[in-house]
Write an enzyme that holds these catalytic residues in place. Structure first.
Site, mmCIF file in Angstrom:
data_model
loop_
_atom_site.group_PDB
_atom_site.id
_atom_site.type_symbol
_atom_site.label_atom_id
_atom_site.label_comp_id
_atom_site.label_asym_id
_atom_site.label_seq_id
_atom_site.Cartn_x
_atom_site.Cartn_y
_atom_site.Cartn_z
ATOM 1 N N CYS A 2 0.861 -1.177 0.000
ATOM 2 C CA CYS A 2 0.000 0.000 0.000
ATOM 3 C C CYS A 2 0.902 1.234 0.000
ATOM 4 O O CYS A 2 2.125 1.134 0.051
ATOM 5 C CB CYS A 2 -0.902 0.010 1.226
ATOM 6 S SG CYS A 2 -2.067 -1.371 1.314
ATOM 7 N N LEU A 51 -4.042 -1.649 -1.295
ATOM 8 C CA LEU A 51 -4.063 -2.955 -1.942
ATOM 9 C C LEU A 51 -4.650 -3.917 -0.926
ATOM 10 O O LEU A 51 -4.057 -4.170 0.119
ATOM 11 C CB LEU A 51 -2.652 -3.389 -2.341
ATOM 12 C CG LEU A 51 -2.542 -4.755 -3.023
ATOM 13 C CD1 LEU A 51 -3.218 -4.730 -4.386
ATOM 14 C CD2 LEU A 51 -1.081 -5.159 -3.169
ATOM 15 N N ILE A 54 -5.639 -8.665 3.605
ATOM 16 C CA ILE A 54 -6.215 -9.448 4.706
ATOM 17 C C ILE A 54 -7.723 -9.271 4.776
ATOM 18 O O ILE A 54 -8.472 -10.239 4.712
ATOM 19 C CB ILE A 54 -5.538 -9.066 6.038
ATOM 20 C CG1 ILE A 54 -4.075 -9.539 6.014
ATOM 21 C CG2 ILE A 54 -6.269 -9.701 7.225
ATOM 22 C CD1 ILE A 54 -3.302 -9.229 7.272
ATOM 23 N N ASN A 74 0.936 0.741 5.968
ATOM 24 C CA ASN A 74 1.435 -0.055 4.851
ATOM 25 C C ASN A 74 2.184 -1.245 5.431
ATOM 26 O O ASN A 74 3.129 -1.059 6.204
ATOM 27 C CB ASN A 74 2.383 0.782 3.983
ATOM 28 C CG ASN A 74 3.105 -0.053 2.931
ATOM 29 O OD1 ASN A 74 2.559 -1.024 2.414
ATOM 30 N ND2 ASN A 74 4.325 0.331 2.613
ATOM 31 N N GLY A 75 1.768 -2.463 5.083
ATOM 32 C CA GLY A 75 2.487 -3.632 5.559
ATOM 33 C C GLY A 75 1.564 -4.722 6.060
ATOM 34 O O GLY A 75 0.408 -4.822 5.649
ATOM 35 N N ASP A 99 -5.796 -6.241 9.980
ATOM 36 C CA ASP A 99 -4.704 -6.027 10.932
ATOM 37 C C ASP A 99 -4.463 -4.541 11.178
ATOM 38 O O ASP A 99 -3.883 -4.173 12.199
ATOM 39 C CB ASP A 99 -3.419 -6.718 10.473
ATOM 40 C CG ASP A 99 -2.973 -6.300 9.074
ATOM 41 O OD1 ASP A 99 -3.793 -5.745 8.325
ATOM 42 O OD2 ASP A 99 -1.811 -6.564 8.719
#
Length: 221
Positions: A2, A51, A54, A74-75, A99
């Site tokens: 992202c 993007l 999850i 982001n991550g 998350d």
């Protein structure tokens, strides 16, 4: 992957946060969002290019606000299910399976210490509306990038330098020391970048920018 971007500024500008988000759409082509607020005479703006990985539903939309805390992330947080169980045990109520939601709720519960509880690859920005503070944080290995510009009146940040440039009134000069480093080592060591004043937040580091009527104050750990 992202993209995150944003700014905290006491000066007015005609450049919208959407212009910075547009620079990151290749990182998050499925959904874009932005959020804004004000505190102590400063404008706070956060932007995100998403993007979906999850939580594929709109529940994972960013910027994400929980209580008085808003985050762009982001991550991936690998231990978010364990943290979620701990927080639910303390009475927290979740409204998504993302998350991302862990971050504002964990910060509300544990404060800055919550960052050390996150296991994963991440870069995020969190606005704490209770304390008028913006927190930037990066994972231990620096897998997710985070760049920023801070001059005492404004903080601008982004997953890529071009998102930072989109929010600055003019392009900074090339940093001759950084250029020399690149020609010597074939890379630019932390925290410098090729542009004077635009820095990389080092891995395993967090930065807090506090907003008050007197201006902006930063600290990095």
């Amino acid at each position: 992957m992202c993209g995150i971007t944003g700014r905290v500024s006491r000066t007015t500008t005609a450049v919208s946060i959407e212009a910075a988000v547009a620079q990151l759409m290749h990182r998050g082509p499925e959904e874009q969002g932005h959020w804004s607020s004000r505190a102590c005479g400063a404008a706070i703006e956060l932007g995100h290019a998403r993007l979906r990985i999850i939580d594929l539903t709109p529940g994972g939309h960013q910027p994400m606000t929980r209580g008085n805390r808003t985050v762009v992330f982001n991550g991936e947080i690998y231990n978010f299910r364990e943290l979620r169980r701990d927080l639910e045990g303390d009475g927290c109520i979740f409204s998504s399976s993302s998350d991302t939601e862990i971050i504002p709720l964990a910060y509300a519960r544990w404060g800055i210490e919550s960052i050390s509880r996150l296991h994963g690859m991440f870069a995020f920005a969190l606005w704490d509306g209770d304390n008028h503070e913006l927190i930037l944080a990066r994972d231990r290995l620096g897998e997710k990038p985070l760049f920023y510009f801070f001059n005492g009146n404004s903080l601008v940040f982004g997953s890529e330098i071009k998102a930072v440039l989109a929010l600055l009134p003019q392009t900074p000069e090339i940093d001759p020391e950084a250029l020399n480093d690149y020609l010597t080592y074939l890379y630019i060591p932390y925290p410098k970048t090729i542009f004077r004043g635009i820095m990389q937040l080092p891995p395993a580091t967090w930065m807090r920018v506090s907003v008050s009527p007197d201006g902006l104050k930063s600290e990095t750990h």
